[in-house]
Design an enzyme around this catalytic site. Sequence first.
Site, short mmCIF file in Angstrom:
data_model
loop_
_atom_site.label_atom_id
_atom_site.label_comp_id
_atom_site.label_asym_id
_atom_site.label_seq_id
_atom_site.Cartn_x
_atom_site.Cartn_y
_atom_site.Cartn_z
N TYR A 185 0.82 -1.20 0.00
CA TYR A 185 0.00 0.00 0.00
C TYR A 185 0.86 1.26 0.00
O TYR A 185 1.80 1.35 0.80
CB TYR A 185 -0.89 0.03 1.24
CG TYR A 185 -1.84 -1.13 1.35
CD1 TYR A 185 -2.97 -1.20 0.56
CD2 TYR A 185 -1.59 -2.17 2.24
CE1 TYR A 185 -3.85 -2.27 0.65
CE2 TYR A 185 -2.45 -3.24 2.35
CZ TYR A 185 -3.58 -3.30 1.55
OH TYR A 185 -4.43 -4.36 1.63
N GLY B 206 -10.25 -5.16 -0.19
CA GLY B 206 -11.62 -4.67 -0.09
C GLY B 206 -11.71 -3.29 0.53
O GLY B 206 -12.62 -2.53 0.23
N GLY B 207 -10.75 -2.97 1.41
CA GLY B 207 -10.78 -1.67 2.07
C GLY B 207 -11.87 -1.61 3.12
O GLY B 207 -12.35 -2.64 3.61
N ARG C 21 -13.17 -7.30 5.70
CA ARG C 21 -14.39 -6.75 6.31
C ARG C 21 -15.60 -6.82 5.40
O ARG C 21 -16.72 -7.07 5.88
CB ARG C 21 -14.14 -5.29 6.73
CG ARG C 21 -13.28 -5.15 7.97
CD ARG C 21 -12.75 -3.75 8.14
NE ARG C 21 -11.75 -3.42 7.12
CZ ARG C 21 -11.08 -2.28 7.08
NH1 ARG C 21 -11.32 -1.35 7.99
NH2 ARG C 21 -10.18 -2.06 6.14
N LYS D 34 -1.03 -8.02 -3.37
CA LYS D 34 -2.33 -7.44 -3.03
C LYS D 34 -2.22 -5.92 -2.99
O LYS D 34 -1.33 -5.37 -2.33
CB LYS D 34 -2.78 -7.96 -1.66
CG LYS D 34 -4.03 -7.29 -1.11
CD LYS D 34 -4.39 -7.87 0.25
CE LYS D 34 -5.57 -7.17 0.88
NZ LYS D 34 -5.95 -7.78 2.19
N ARG E 196 1.06 4.34 1.55
CA ARG E 196 0.33 4.83 2.73
C ARG E 196 1.34 5.42 3.72
O ARG E 196 2.11 4.71 4.34
CB ARG E 196 -0.44 3.69 3.36
CG ARG E 196 -1.34 4.04 4.52
CD ARG E 196 -2.08 2.79 4.99
NE ARG E 196 -3.03 2.31 4.01
CZ ARG E 196 -3.62 1.11 4.08
NH1 ARG E 196 -3.32 0.28 5.07
NH2 ARG E 196 -4.49 0.74 3.16
#
Length: 267
Positions: free
Chosen positions: A145, A201-202, A230, A176, A147
């Site tokens: 990510y 999915g976040g 989630r 991913k 981030r």
Amino acid sequence: MIGKQIRMERIINRETKKTIIVPLDHGVSVGPIDGIRNLTATIQKVAEGGANAIVEHKGLVEDGLRGSGPDIGLIIHLSASTSLSPKPNAKTIVCSVEEAIRLGADAVSVHVNLGNGDEKQMLNDFGRISYDARNWGMPLLAMMYPRGEKIRDEYDKEAIKHAARVGAEMGADIVKVSYTGSAETFREVVEGCFRPVVIAGGPKMDSDRDILEMVKGATDAGGAGVSMGRNVFQHKNPRGLVMAFSAIINRGASVEEAMAILQGEAV
């Protein structure tokens, strides 16, 4: 290496070369949220839906062990941080490849956040885990990510393309990343990463159609499947949602066909 090939077939569909992974490792980062309080029940539901693998931290492997029902691959997550930390994006290694093997893992995973002050240490850890995984014939999933302090938009196409490529070049077998918002832009991510790419999915989404359209877009772009937590384990029907994912990812179903499966209708 035959060991890695055997393990890869436990976490990826041998015919389609696609996968549906359900991460259940959120308890370390945010605590015992809905959907992962009873791991056995959740694992049973996603396994029945046709998920290929789950992701867990090492301490919950025994709790999630089922004595019956469909088999499902086990990926042990080696990285951790908590939302209680002043630096939650700084992941540290809390398990080894050898320990994961002793726990019966079919693969291991690491989480790397690029663009922050702790990137150097996370990349160093990634390199060491990649070396160990290669030596042991263990498949490696890299959660990549953009981030951190230097990142303005973690869904920016160029940043995600870069993150995916880093995952591949560091030795991951599956990478991913977040979805970029369209099949056109995500195709650039896939084409720039010479390893199978799955989407995260976040945060929890309210619309089933939005989730399925995201899966469809990533699949049409050449993505290798999903790694969603989630949005699956907090869904009112995890089994049905995974079945809908499988229809799109493994059979090329449309969003409408997948919606019908989720709603329990014949297609």
